[in-house]
Design a protein around this motif. Structure first.
Motif, PDB file in Angstrom:
ATOM      1  N   SER A  61       0.652  -0.924  -0.109  1.00  0.00           N
ATOM      2  CA  SER A  61      -0.101  -0.250  -0.052  1.00  0.00           C
ATOM      3  C   SER A  61       0.565   1.320  -0.271  1.00  0.00           C
ATOM      4  N   LYS A  62       0.298   2.524  -0.166  1.00  0.00           N
ATOM      5  CA  LYS A  62       1.441   3.511  -0.520  1.00  0.00           C
ATOM      6  C   LYS A  62       1.236   4.312   1.015  1.00  0.00           C
ATOM      7  N   ASP A  63       0.076   4.128   1.506  1.00  0.00           N
ATOM      8  CA  ASP A  63       0.215   4.469   2.927  1.00  0.00           C
ATOM      9  C   ASP A  63       1.059   4.175   4.170  1.00  0.00           C
ATOM     10  N   TYR A  64       1.666   2.696   3.640  1.00  0.00           N
ATOM     11  CA  TYR A  64       2.412   1.578   4.431  1.00  0.00           C
ATOM     12  C   TYR A  64       3.327   2.016   4.697  1.00  0.00           C
ATOM     13  N   ARG A  65       3.806   2.312   6.211  1.00  0.00           N
ATOM     14  CA  ARG A  65       5.624   2.236   6.667  1.00  0.00           C
ATOM     15  C   ARG A  65       5.559   1.264   7.083  1.00  0.00           C
ATOM     16  N   GLY A  66       6.428   1.073   6.918  1.00  0.00           N
ATOM     17  CA  GLY A  66       7.496  -0.287   6.692  1.00  0.00           C
ATOM     18  C   GLY A  66       9.090  -0.405   6.599  1.00  0.00           C
ATOM     19  N   SER A  67       9.704  -1.096   7.360  1.00  0.00           N
ATOM     20  CA  SER A  67      10.794  -0.637   7.439  1.00  0.00           C
ATOM     21  C   SER A  67      12.075   0.178   6.730  1.00  0.00           C
ATOM     22  N   ALA A  68      11.238   0.646   5.668  1.00  0.00           N
ATOM     23  CA  ALA A  68      11.882   1.645   4.728  1.00  0.00           C
ATOM     24  C   ALA A  68      11.539   2.838   4.973  1.00  0.00           C
ATOM     25  N   SER A  69      10.900   3.132   5.336  1.00  0.00           N
ATOM     26  CA  SER A  69      10.307   4.804   6.366  1.00  0.00           C
ATOM     27  C   SER A  69      11.620   5.321   7.066  1.00  0.00           C
ATOM     28  N   PHE A  70      11.044   6.752   7.043  1.00  0.00           N
ATOM     29  CA  PHE A  70      11.803   7.324   7.652  1.00  0.00           C
ATOM     30  C   PHE A  70      10.947   7.071   9.322  1.00  0.00           C
TER      31      PHE A  70
ATOM     32  N   VAL B 208      14.659   9.578  23.771  1.00  0.00           N
ATOM     33  CA  VAL B 208      13.853   8.362  23.865  1.00  0.00           C
ATOM     34  C   VAL B 208      12.570   8.521  23.339  1.00  0.00           C
ATOM     35  N   GLY B 209      12.536  10.711  23.449  1.00  0.00           N
ATOM     36  CA  GLY B 209      11.196  11.426  22.711  1.00  0.00           C
ATOM     37  C   GLY B 209      10.923  10.452  21.204  1.00  0.00           C
ATOM     38  N   VAL B 210      12.673  10.522  20.802  1.00  0.00           N
ATOM     39  CA  VAL B 210      12.431  10.331  19.612  1.00  0.00           C
ATOM     40  C   VAL B 210      12.205   9.059  18.862  1.00  0.00           C
ATOM     41  N   GLY B 211      12.084   7.866  19.991  1.00  0.00           N
ATOM     42  CA  GLY B 211      11.770   6.388  19.552  1.00  0.00           C
ATOM     43  C   GLY B 211      10.768   6.465  19.985  1.00  0.00           C
ATOM     44  N   PHE B 212       9.883   6.792  21.291  1.00  0.00           N
ATOM     45  CA  PHE B 212       8.932   6.910  21.150  1.00  0.00           C
ATOM     46  C   PHE B 212       7.736   7.726  19.522  1.00  0.00           C
ATOM     47  N   LEU B 213       8.006   8.742  18.827  1.00  0.00           N
ATOM     48  CA  LEU B 213       7.125   9.468  18.423  1.00  0.00           C
ATOM     49  C   LEU B 213       7.400   8.414  16.810  1.00  0.00           C
ATOM     50  N   GLY B 214       8.780   8.129  16.438  1.00  0.00           N
ATOM     51  CA  GLY B 214       8.546   6.793  15.892  1.00  0.00           C
ATOM     52  C   GLY B 214       7.697   5.902  15.304  1.00  0.00           C
ATOM     53  N   PHE B 215       7.080   5.344  17.056  1.00  0.00           N
ATOM     54  CA  PHE B 215       6.689   4.184  16.973  1.00  0.00           C
ATOM     55  C   PHE B 215       5.157   4.963  16.565  1.00  0.00           C
ATOM     56  N   PHE B 216       4.839   5.511  17.315  1.00  0.00           N
ATOM     57  CA  PHE B 216       3.843   6.520  17.233  1.00  0.00           C
ATOM     58  C   PHE B 216       3.295   6.561  15.783  1.00  0.00           C
ATOM     59  N   ILE B 217       4.169   6.871  15.105  1.00  0.00           N
ATOM     60  CA  ILE B 217       4.381   7.680  13.268  1.00  0.00           C
ATOM     61  C   ILE B 217       3.772   5.798  12.911  1.00  0.00           C
ATOM     62  N   LYS B 218       4.613   5.120  13.438  1.00  0.00           N
ATOM     63  CA  LYS B 218       3.925   3.825  12.343  1.00  0.00           C
ATOM     64  C   LYS B 218       3.282   3.093  13.091  1.00  0.00           C
ATOM     65  N   LEU B 219       2.414   3.165  14.086  1.00  0.00           N
ATOM     66  CA  LEU B 219       1.436   2.572  14.899  1.00  0.00           C
ATOM     67  C   LEU B 219       0.458   2.830  14.233  1.00  0.00           C
ATOM     68  N   PHE B 220       0.021   4.385  13.769  1.00  0.00           N
ATOM     69  CA  PHE B 220      -1.159   5.604  13.135  1.00  0.00           C
ATOM     70  C   PHE B 220      -1.861   4.363  12.002  1.00  0.00           C
TER      71      PHE B 220
ATOM     72  N   SER C  81       1.142  -5.967  10.245  1.00  0.00           N
ATOM     73  CA  SER C  81       2.441  -5.910   9.877  1.00  0.00           C
ATOM     74  C   SER C  81       2.873  -5.538  11.375  1.00  0.00           C
ATOM     75  N   ASN C  82       2.723  -3.401  11.067  1.00  0.00           N
ATOM     76  CA  ASN C  82       2.933  -2.938  12.054  1.00  0.00           C
ATOM     77  C   ASN C  82       3.013  -2.936  13.222  1.00  0.00           C
ATOM     78  N   MET C  83       1.410  -3.910  13.386  1.00  0.00           N
ATOM     79  CA  MET C  83       1.403  -4.150  14.870  1.00  0.00           C
ATOM     80  C   MET C  83       1.671  -5.098  15.147  1.00  0.00           C
ATOM     81  N   LEU C  84       2.554  -6.177  14.751  1.00  0.00           N
ATOM     82  CA  LEU C  84       2.980  -7.324  15.015  1.00  0.00           C
ATOM     83  C   LEU C  84       4.488  -7.200  15.004  1.00  0.00           C
ATOM     84  N   PHE C  85       4.801  -6.283  14.625  1.00  0.00           N
ATOM     85  CA  PHE C  85       5.965  -5.814  14.554  1.00  0.00           C
ATOM     86  C   PHE C  85       6.415  -4.848  15.553  1.00  0.00           C
ATOM     87  N   ASP C  86       6.206  -3.859  15.091  1.00  0.00           N
ATOM     88  CA  ASP C  86       6.435  -2.836  15.860  1.00  0.00           C
ATOM     89  C   ASP C  86       5.531  -2.525  16.937  1.00  0.00           C
TER      90      ASP C  86
END
Length: 223
Positions: A14-23, A86-98, A103-108
Motif C-alpha cells: 500500500s502507498k501509505d504503508y510505513r514499513g522498514s524503509a520508512s523514515f 527517548v522521545g524521538v524513539g516514541f515518536l517513530g513508534f507512534f508514526i508507524k502505529l498510526f 505487520s505494523n501491529m506485529l513487529f512495531d
C-alpha cells in the motif's frame, strides 16, 4: 482489534504503508543504537561486577562510584539530550502505529512493548541507583545496610547496589537488541512477501501469455 487502530485492508504494498524503509523506522533504530552504544561504553565497568569470580577490590568500587557520580552530575544539557532521544524513539513508534497495518501491529507493537520495558528499567533501577551514588548515602554515618532510615524502604549496600545497576544495564541492552531484531524481522518479512508477490505475478503473466487469448494478442502485435 478495532478498525480505528488497525487498517486490515492495508498491506506492505500500500502507498501509505510505513514499513522498514520508512523514515519512522530510522527514528526508532537511531535512538536504539545510540543507547546501545552508551551501554557498550559502560560494559568495561560492569564486567568485573557480574562476569568474573574474582573478589572486587574496594578501590574499584571507589573508581566506579566516581565515574557514576560524574555521569549523574553532568550538565543538564546531557540529560535533555537523552530525553530527546527517548522521545524521538516514541515518536517513530507512534508514526508507524498510526492506522497501522497487521505487520505494523506485529513487529512495531512488540518493539514498542520492549521499548517501554527498557524505559521502565532505566527509570526504576538505573536513575534511582545514580541518585543514590550521587547522594553518597553509603558513606553516611547513620547508614545501616538493608534497612531504611525510617524502617520503610530497603536500601542495599554499595556493592549490591552497583551490581543491580550493572545487571540493569545488561537487561536494558538485551531489550534494546530485541527491538533491533524485531525491526530486522519486519524488513525480512517484507522482502519475502515482495519476492513471493513477484513470483506470483511472473507466473500469472506466463500463464496468460501461454493461453489462446494471450497467444492471439501476441500474434496481432507482431502483425
Amino acid at each position: 482489534m478495532p478498525e480505528k487502530w488497525v487498517d486490515w485492508n492495508k498491506t506492505t504494498r500500500s502507498k501509505d504503508y510505513r514499513g522498514s524503509a520508512s523514515f519512522a523506522t530510522f527514528m526508532i533504530i537511531g535512538p536504539t543504537c545510540f543507547f546501545l552504544g552508551i551501554l557498550f561504553a559502560m560494559f568495561p565497568y560492569d564486567f568485573p561486577l557480574l562476569w568474573t569470580k574474582n573478589p572486587i577490590e574496594p578501590a574499584y568500587l571507589d573508581q566506579l562510584e566516581t565515574h557514576l557520580k560524574f555521569l549523574h552530575q553532568s550538565p543538564p544539557l546531557i540529560a535533555r539530550m537523552l530525553s530527546i532521544m527517548v522521545g524521538v524513539g516514541f515518536l517513530g513508534f507512534f508514526i508507524k502505529l498510526f492506522r497501522a497495518s497487521e505487520s505494523n501491529m506485529l513487529f512495531d507493537g512488540a518493539s514498542l512493548v520492549l521499548y517501554l520495558i527498557g524505559v521502565g528499567v532505566y527509570i526504576a533501577n538505573i536513575v534511582k541507583g545514580l541518585r543514590f551514588v550521587s547522594a553518597g548515602i553509603w558513606h553516611a554515618e547513620d547508614f545501616v545496610s538493608n534497612v531504611g532510615a525510617d524502617g520503610g524502604e530497603v536500601v542495599l549496600g554499595r556493592e549490591d547496589s552497583l551490581k543491580v545497576m550493572a545487571a540493569s544495564n545488561t537487561i536494558l541492552a538485551l531489550v534494546l537488541a530485541g527491538v533491533l531484531v524485531l525491526q530486522a524481522g519486519q524488513w525480512y518479512a517484507e522482502r519475502k512477501e515482495s519476492e513471493d508477490y513477484e513470483k506470483m505475478e511472473a507466473a500469472d503473466n506466463k500463464k496468460a501469455a501461454s493461453s489462446p487469448a494471450g497467444a492471439e494478442k501476441s500474434s496481432k502485435k507482431k502483425q
